[in-house]
Design an enzyme around this catalytic site. Structure first.
Site, PDB file in Angstrom:
ATOM      1  N   SER A 244     -13.369  48.662  40.285  1.00  0.00           N
ATOM      2  CA  SER A 244     -11.959  49.007  40.124  1.00  0.00           C
ATOM      3  C   SER A 244     -11.821  50.501  39.805  1.00  0.00           C
ATOM      4  O   SER A 244     -12.299  51.336  40.559  1.00  0.00           O
ATOM      5  CB  SER A 244     -11.350  48.110  39.050  1.00  0.00           C
ATOM      6  OG  SER A 244      -9.962  48.133  39.090  1.00  0.00           O
ATOM      7  N   ASP A 476      -7.496  41.531  47.624  1.00  0.00           N
ATOM      8  CA  ASP A 476      -7.589  42.048  46.255  1.00  0.00           C
ATOM      9  C   ASP A 476      -6.203  42.440  45.778  1.00  0.00           C
ATOM     10  O   ASP A 476      -5.508  43.221  46.425  1.00  0.00           O
ATOM     11  CB  ASP A 476      -8.521  43.264  46.239  1.00  0.00           C
ATOM     12  CG  ASP A 476      -8.900  43.704  44.833  1.00  0.00           C
ATOM     13  OD1 ASP A 476      -8.010  43.769  43.967  1.00  0.00           O
ATOM     14  OD2 ASP A 476     -10.086  43.997  44.619  1.00  0.00           O
ATOM     15  N   HIS A 504     -10.132  40.093  42.536  1.00  0.00           N
ATOM     16  CA  HIS A 504     -10.374  41.521  42.319  1.00  0.00           C
ATOM     17  C   HIS A 504     -11.870  41.785  42.244  1.00  0.00           C
ATOM     18  O   HIS A 504     -12.557  41.240  41.377  1.00  0.00           O
ATOM     19  CB  HIS A 504      -9.681  41.940  41.025  1.00  0.00           C
ATOM     20  CG  HIS A 504      -9.744  43.406  40.750  1.00  0.00           C
ATOM     21  ND1 HIS A 504      -9.650  44.360  41.734  1.00  0.00           N
ATOM     22  CD2 HIS A 504      -9.882  44.089  39.581  1.00  0.00           C
ATOM     23  CE1 HIS A 504      -9.727  45.562  41.184  1.00  0.00           C
ATOM     24  NE2 HIS A 504      -9.879  45.419  39.884  1.00  0.00           N
TER      25      HIS A 504
END
Length: 535
Positions: A244, A476, A504
């Protein structure tokens, strides 16, 4: 209250950011039909090529930084079996290295097969604001594949301002409770003023807590800290897994130090070339895509409170949005010892939390059923609390504080005023009829930040770096797939690995194809062909 961020959720069930641009965790898939999320096409390419490229730092280390690069870490017991901890110093201001230090928390889990050790593997779970040390101790150091843990010392450093590294603390527990309950869908000017006041109080609290550090928590500075850590660990090149926001941190490192870049895995990638408003808009569309996937699954099940078989995702979304609207005027009981009720803002956060992992969909169905059919908001409140990292005692981690501090320094604000939000609201609502209104107003927070941004949108080329593995998941919610495509295209040696799935990030989420590809890269340096797909 939502704030712009990206993050990865750890295996312990807690959020570890973003950004999020500030949201739990930054942030529809490029292959979907939703226009705002697509990064394909001439207009998008023109936008990305118009921004400047990150310039690499000189290969030689400035003499003023020599004491930092030459320091010795004193490892000690962490209090967690099998892990060691240390404190590393870095300059508060790299432009003035003699102007004081920032002390950073470092932890490691040593390789289980030291005779075949490859070096150190640095990990970062995202955020910004997620604790890398916590992620190491709770997941990476015990949950990464055994063969990876055998060959590497798994190492983590909490970035400056985060968790154990001189954390920025903006509000105490009761004030954070009030902040997270603030109405982020103002119906009139008075309610907009209340929201603005909340953003200002939050910013003022950050300034009062860390007036000097607040100017020096950028991603560029955190990446430079990682190079010091690489050196003191004795590694000639950095080996790294970032998720991320951690992909932005890792890509920034590669852009600054391409000659010191080793095997980098960037999972759930961010696109550094986008301005804040576009990031937030595309993230908003990402959550809509994730919700539609959840809704399609939900309506096939008997316990779905959003409709039965034949109900379209759009209709399910209308039902959920109507529920949010009711909570806007009539919050419901949540059985909370602090007296909190389930407000529209907390319910929206709870739903968004479950979008990060399809494994949470059953929990979300049950929570929505309790709230919508039994007037009991406790389960949705629990989901919201996990997003904000609120503890049962009423305290909070510093995730949200650090998240805002980094994001508001890295990019100019998405919106400068409530009027700008109103003018941009239709685009957000088109991107997500369910979440658009909330996320548009959440994008206003950096407008009142006490420190001017030092960053700007930029491309990262990392010319001369070895192959860098960029991983994107097609549905995602937090880091849309198009961002991974864009970052892989920007990097001179980027290799895109696509996971066709929900949730995610991709590594360690059940795809043997993804995991074996990443493991081969980390262990043998074997990068896949650009464009490889897994499911």
């Amino acid at each position: 209250m939502h704030t712009r961020r990206t993050l990865r959720r750890t295996r312990t069930g807690t959020a570890a950011t973003r950004l999020a641009p500030l949201l739990a965790a930054l942030l529809v898939t490029a292959c979907s039909a939703q226009g705002p999320s697509s990064t394909a096409g001439p207009a998008a390419e023109e936008q990305r090529t118009a921004v400047p490229a990150l310039v690499a730092l000189p290969r030689s280390t400035p003499s003023a930084l020599a004491p930092y690069y030459g320091q010795k870490l004193r490892w000690r017991d962490c209090g967690v079996p099998g892990f060691q901890c240390a404190t590393m110093k870095a300059p508060l201001d790299y432009a003035k290295p003699s102007g004081g230090d920032v002390r950073l928390a470092v932890a490691r889990k040593k390789a289980t097969d030291p005779g075949r050790r490859l070096g150190s593997l640095l990990v970062n779970p995202g955020g910004p604001g997620g604790s890398a040390v916590g992620y190491l101790q709770q997941y990476a150091g015990i949950g990464y594949p055994a063969e990876v843990r055998a060959r590497y010392d798994i190492v983590a450093v909490d970035p400056r301002g985060v968790a154990r590294s001189e954390p920025v603390e903006c509000l105490d527990g009761p004030k954070m409770d009030a902040y997270t309950q603030t109405d982020v869908t103002p119906d009139d000017g008075r309610e907009a003023d209340v929201l603005v006041d909340a953003y200002k109080r939050f910013a003022d609290g950050c300034r009062a807590d860390a007036p000097k550090l607040l100017r020096h928590v950028s991603t560029v500075e955190a990446a430079r800290d990682m190079d010091i850590l690489r050196a003191v660990l004795g590694d000639p090149k950095l080996t790294y897994v970032g998720a991320s926001y951690g992909t932005f941190l890792g890509a920034t490192y590669a852009g600054l130090f391409p000659d010191r870049t080793g095997r980098l895995v960037l999972d759930g990638a961010m696109d550094p070339s986008l301005p804040a408003r576009r990031l937030n808009l595309e993230q908003t569309a990402g959550f809509e895509t994730a919700f539609r996937s959840f809704a399609e699954d939900c309506v096939r099940r008997a316990d779905c409170p959003l409709g039965g078989r034949g109900t379209t995702p759009a209709r399910a979304g209308q039902t959920l949005k109507a529920f949010f609207d009711r909570l806007d005027t009539r919050p419901i009981p949540a059985g909370d010892s602090a007296g909190r009720k389930l407000t529209e803002s907390l319910a929206t956060t709870g739903v968004i939390t479950a979008m990060y992992d399809e494994g949470a969909w059953q929990q979300l169905r049950e929570a929505l059923t309790s709230a919508m059919r039994r007037n009991d908001g406790a389960a949705l409140l629990t989901l919201s609390d996990s997003y904000y990292e609120r503890e049962p005692s009423g305290g909070y981690s510093n995730l949200m504080s650090a998240n805002a501090a980094v994001n508001c320094l890295d990019l100019p604000a998405a919106f400068a005023s409530p009027q700008e939000v109103r003018e941009g609201l239709s685009a957000f609502e088109k991107a997500s009829p369910v979440f658009g209104e909330s996320l548009a107003w959440a994008s206003l927070n950096c407008a009142y930040w006490p420190v001017k941004p030092t960053g700007e949108p930029h491309r990262i080329k990392a010319q001369g770096a070895p192959p860098i593995l960029v991983v994107g998941t097609t549905r995602d919610p937090a880091t849309p797939y198009g961002w991974a495509r864009s970052l892989a295209g920007q990097l001179s040696s980027g290799r895109l690995l696509t996971y066709d799935g929900d949730g995610h990030t991709a590594y360690g989420r059940g795809s043997s194809c993804v995991d074996s590809t990443i493991n081969a890269y980390l262990l043998r340096g074997t990068a896949p062909a650009d464009g490889k797909r897994c499911s």
